[in-house]
Design a protein around this motif. Structure first.
Motif, PDB file in Angstrom:
ATOM      1  N   THR A  48       0.854  -1.193   0.000  1.00 21.10           N
ATOM      2  CA  THR A  48       0.000   0.000   0.000  1.00 21.10           C
ATOM      3  C   THR A  48       0.889   1.242   0.000  1.00 21.10           C
ATOM      4  OG1 THR A  48      -0.162  -0.208   2.420  1.00 21.10           O
ATOM      5  CG2 THR A  48      -1.952  -1.107   1.117  1.00 21.10           C
ATOM      6  N   LYS A  49       1.173   1.720  -1.191  1.00 20.77           N
ATOM      7  CA  LYS A  49       2.074   2.862  -1.337  1.00 20.77           C
ATOM      8  C   LYS A  49       1.427   4.128  -0.764  1.00 20.77           C
ATOM      9  CE  LYS A  49       4.232  -0.096  -4.063  1.00 20.77           C
ATOM     10  NZ  LYS A  49       3.914  -1.541  -3.976  1.00 20.77           N
ATOM     11  N   ASN A  50       2.252   4.966  -0.139  1.00 28.65           N
ATOM     12  CA  ASN A  50       1.727   6.218   0.413  1.00 28.65           C
ATOM     13  C   ASN A  50       1.641   7.279  -0.690  1.00 28.65           C
ATOM     14  OD1 ASN A  50       4.234   7.674   0.181  1.00 28.65           O
ATOM     15  ND2 ASN A  50       4.969   6.644   2.029  1.00 28.65           N
ATOM     16  N   PRO A  51       0.993   8.417  -0.437  1.00 29.76           N
ATOM     17  CA  PRO A  51       0.784   9.417  -1.495  1.00 29.76           C
ATOM     18  C   PRO A  51       2.071   9.910  -2.145  1.00 29.76           C
ATOM     19  CG  PRO A  51      -0.681   9.868   0.346  1.00 29.76           C
ATOM     20  CD  PRO A  51       0.234   8.763   0.799  1.00 29.76           C
ATOM     21  N   VAL A  52       3.154  10.010  -1.380  1.00 29.99           N
ATOM     22  CA  VAL A  52       4.427  10.450  -1.957  1.00 29.99           C
ATOM     23  C   VAL A  52       4.953   9.404  -2.933  1.00 29.99           C
ATOM     24  CG1 VAL A  52       6.831  11.044  -1.455  1.00 29.99           C
ATOM     25  CG2 VAL A  52       5.000  11.877   0.033  1.00 29.99           C
ATOM     26  N   GLU A  53       4.871   8.139  -2.534  1.00 28.33           N
ATOM     27  CA  GLU A  53       5.318   7.060  -3.412  1.00 28.33           C
ATOM     28  C   GLU A  53       4.479   6.995  -4.689  1.00 28.33           C
ATOM     29  OE1 GLU A  53       7.124   3.731  -0.330  1.00 28.33           O
ATOM     30  OE2 GLU A  53       4.947   4.027  -0.368  1.00 28.33           O
ATOM     31  N   VAL A  54       3.177   7.167  -4.551  1.00 28.30           N
ATOM     32  CA  VAL A  54       2.293   7.124  -5.726  1.00 28.30           C
ATOM     33  C   VAL A  54       2.630   8.258  -6.691  1.00 28.30           C
ATOM     34  CG1 VAL A  54      -0.085   7.354  -6.541  1.00 28.30           C
ATOM     35  CG2 VAL A  54       0.416   5.917  -4.551  1.00 28.30           C
ATOM     36  N   GLU A  55       2.847   9.453  -6.160  1.00 27.21           N
ATOM     37  CA  GLU A  55       3.188  10.595  -7.021  1.00 27.21           C
ATOM     38  C   GLU A  55       4.534  10.363  -7.699  1.00 27.21           C
ATOM     39  OE1 GLU A  55       2.969  13.821  -9.264  1.00 27.21           O
ATOM     40  OE2 GLU A  55       1.326  12.950  -8.086  1.00 27.21           O
ATOM     41  N   LEU A 243      -8.026  -5.435  -2.245  1.00 29.06           N
ATOM     42  CA  LEU A 243      -7.401  -4.334  -2.975  1.00 29.06           C
ATOM     43  C   LEU A 243      -7.551  -3.047  -2.163  1.00 29.06           C
ATOM     44  CD1 LEU A 243      -8.740  -5.393  -6.445  1.00 29.06           C
ATOM     45  CD2 LEU A 243      -6.324  -5.345  -5.786  1.00 29.06           C
ATOM     46  N   GLU A 244      -6.421  -2.492  -1.745  1.00 28.33           N
ATOM     47  CA  GLU A 244      -6.402  -1.323  -0.878  1.00 28.33           C
ATOM     48  C   GLU A 244      -5.900  -0.097  -1.638  1.00 28.33           C
ATOM     49  OE1 GLU A 244      -7.585  -1.350   2.056  1.00 28.33           O
ATOM     50  OE2 GLU A 244      -7.462  -3.410   2.819  1.00 28.33           O
ATOM     51  N   GLU A 245      -6.281   1.076  -1.150  1.00 25.27           N
ATOM     52  CA  GLU A 245      -5.794   2.318  -1.724  1.00 25.27           C
ATOM     53  C   GLU A 245      -4.265   2.344  -1.684  1.00 25.27           C
ATOM     54  OE1 GLU A 245      -6.948   7.001  -1.415  1.00 25.27           O
ATOM     55  OE2 GLU A 245      -6.646   5.944   0.473  1.00 25.27           O
ATOM     56  N   GLY A 246      -3.644   2.675  -2.807  1.00 19.16           N
ATOM     57  CA  GLY A 246      -2.191   2.748  -2.887  1.00 19.16           C
ATOM     58  C   GLY A 246      -1.532   1.509  -3.460  1.00 19.16           C
ATOM     59  N   MET A 247      -2.281   0.423  -3.585  1.00 20.97           N
ATOM     60  CA  MET A 247      -1.699  -0.778  -4.197  1.00 20.97           C
ATOM     61  C   MET A 247      -1.499  -0.557  -5.695  1.00 20.97           C
ATOM     62  SD  MET A 247      -3.557  -4.066  -2.477  1.00 20.97           S
ATOM     63  CE  MET A 247      -3.028  -4.703  -0.877  1.00 20.97           C
ATOM     64  N   ILE A 248      -0.342  -0.952  -6.197  1.00 20.57           N
ATOM     65  CA  ILE A 248      -0.048  -0.876  -7.627  1.00 20.57           C
ATOM     66  C   ILE A 248      -0.035  -2.296  -8.178  1.00 20.57           C
ATOM     67  CG2 ILE A 248       1.688  -0.275  -9.359  1.00 20.57           C
ATOM     68  CD1 ILE A 248       2.466   2.098  -7.572  1.00 20.57           C
ATOM     69  N   LEU A 268       0.374  -0.695 -15.705  1.00 21.87           N
ATOM     70  CA  LEU A 268       0.307  -0.687 -14.249  1.00 21.87           C
ATOM     71  C   LEU A 268      -0.745   0.333 -13.831  1.00 21.87           C
ATOM     72  CD1 LEU A 268       3.977  -0.930 -12.925  1.00 21.87           C
ATOM     73  CD2 LEU A 268       2.432  -2.720 -13.739  1.00 21.87           C
ATOM     74  N   MET A 269      -1.436   0.019 -12.731  1.00 19.31           N
ATOM     75  CA  MET A 269      -2.457   0.950 -12.246  1.00 19.31           C
ATOM     76  C   MET A 269      -2.462   0.966 -10.725  1.00 19.31           C
ATOM     77  SD  MET A 269      -5.709  -1.189 -13.627  1.00 19.31           S
ATOM     78  CE  MET A 269      -6.176  -2.797 -12.967  1.00 19.31           C
ATOM     79  N   VAL A 270      -2.844   2.103 -10.178  1.00 16.16           N
ATOM     80  CA  VAL A 270      -2.890   2.272  -8.732  1.00 16.16           C
ATOM     81  C   VAL A 270      -4.345   2.260  -8.292  1.00 16.16           C
ATOM     82  CG1 VAL A 270      -2.815   4.812  -8.900  1.00 16.16           C
ATOM     83  CG2 VAL A 270      -2.130   3.666  -6.775  1.00 16.16           C
ATOM     84  N   CYS A 271      -4.611   1.599  -7.172  1.00 13.81           N
ATOM     85  CA  CYS A 271      -5.956   1.526  -6.608  1.00 13.81           C
ATOM     86  C   CYS A 271      -6.238   2.808  -5.809  1.00 13.81           C
ATOM     87  CB  CYS A 271      -6.079   0.294  -5.718  1.00 13.81           C
ATOM     88  SG  CYS A 271      -7.738  -0.011  -5.079  1.00 13.81           S
TER      89      CYS A 271
END
Length: 341
Positions: A48-55, A243-248, A268-271
């Motif tokens: 579950t990637k955090n917002p910084v990792e997702v960006e 499937l959790e928010e931040g999962m790629i 690839l897609m982020v949840c």
């Protein structure tokens, strides 16, 4: 580590997963040390990637998208005009990626498979199997990069020249699956098992299938295959995470005709969280990969209006995000490659 575990006292408790840890490590733990055989506790926090990792991953995928888009343009411009083989094409793609800021290395050995080689799932070229690319049929390129901002994994099936109507029919069916899974909206609590049919349905309707998972979790500058999230229709132990928010996760249906051709389309897609209603928290996906799908293989008449709109919207994003990094010739090609259908 092997010597360190020998020092454990009998009042120690050690958590490890015997499915993943090697036998030498386990056998070096003293017999009177209590072993808790459970899943690695870091799997879910890593997934579950955090917002910084997702960006950061969005940035990595734009850089990677520039490299792969340049590669596809180069392929189409040069095939049949100058000698290109599976291995030399992989070297050229590495060259394009190396030009991108913060590129570190390939995230796995590239799969560049031409013609009937593409029908071999996870084929990789060797000096003995390397073949020249010709201006006909499909080239399947399953590759990825490690950047300081994150990890990418992308597959594109490139139309190298003349193709049959049958090849285009399957190319379009697989693409429909990719788009439909990417556009899913679902209640929190669903796993990849619940959603896998969205990617396979176009093929299942034809009595066809592909014999691999539809998607896998991807690490943040770590393993390109990282659980516990995945898409598959078979229920397997430990492979059915919510499937959790931040999962790629990858979205990569395919089709393979033995001794004929192979097709795979992977983003690839982020949840992400969508709306919350009386029924609970709804979730959705955002595509991270920004590279055009080859419209030369698409039969629009085989797609629904919704599917064509999904493709057109995605291609509009690709042009907006990738074109500023291309030269004028490449930009003009990309404009046509992302045209609305």
């Amino acid at each position: 580590i092997y010597e360190y575990v020998k020092t454990f006292k009998k009042d120690k408790k050690v958590l490890l997963c015997k499915k993943k840890v090697n036998s030498r490590l386990v056998s070096n733990i003293p017999a009177d040390t209590r072993i808790l055989d459970e899943e690695n506790l870091t799997l879910l926090p890593k997934a579950t990637k955090n917002p910084v990792e997702v960006e950061n991953e969005r940035i990595a995928h734009i850089r990677d998208g520039v490299a792969v888009t340049k590669f596809i343009y180069w392929l189409k411009k040069n095939v049949g005009r100058s000698p290109i083989t599976e291995l030399s094409a992989a070297e050229k793609l590495y060259e394009f990626r190396s030009e991108q800021e913060d590129f570190i290395d390939n995230s796995f050995d590239p799969i560049i498979a031409y013609g009937k080689h593409a029908a071999i799932v996870h084929y990789f070229a060797t000096p003995e199997t390397d073949i020249p690319l010709e201006p006909s049929g499909f080239l399947l390129a399953d590759t990825g990069g490690h950047y300081k901002e994150g990890t990418t994994d992308i597959t594109r099936t490139v139309v190298m020249g003349s193709t049959t109507e049958e090849e285009k029919k399957y190319f379009t069916a697989v693409l429909r699956g990719t788009l439909n899974l990417g556009a899913a909206r679902f209640l929190h609590g669903c796993t990849g098992v619940n959603l896998d049919i969205l990617a396979r349905q176009p093929l299942w309707e034809m009595g066809e299938d592909f014999k691999h998972g539809t998607g896998h979790g991807v690490g943040y500058l770590l393993n390109v295959h990282e659980g516990p999230n995945s898409f598959r229709w078979k229920i397997v132990p430990g492979g059915n995470a919510v499937l959790e928010e931040g999962m790629i996760t990858s979205d990569e249906p395919g089709y393979y005709r033995e001794d004929g051709f192979g097709i795979r389309h992977e983003n690839l897609m982020v949840c992400k969280k969508a709306e919350k209603t009386e029924y609970g928290q709804f979730m959705c996906f955002e595509f991270l990969t920004m590279v055009p799908f080859d419209l030369d293989g698409v039969v629009p008449e085989l797609m629904s209006v919704r599917e064509r709109n999904l493709l057109n919207d995605y291609h509009a994003q690709v042009y907006e995000k990738i074109s500023p990094y291309l030269n004028e010739e490449e930009k003009e090609w990309l404009k046509d490659a992302t045209r609305a259908i």
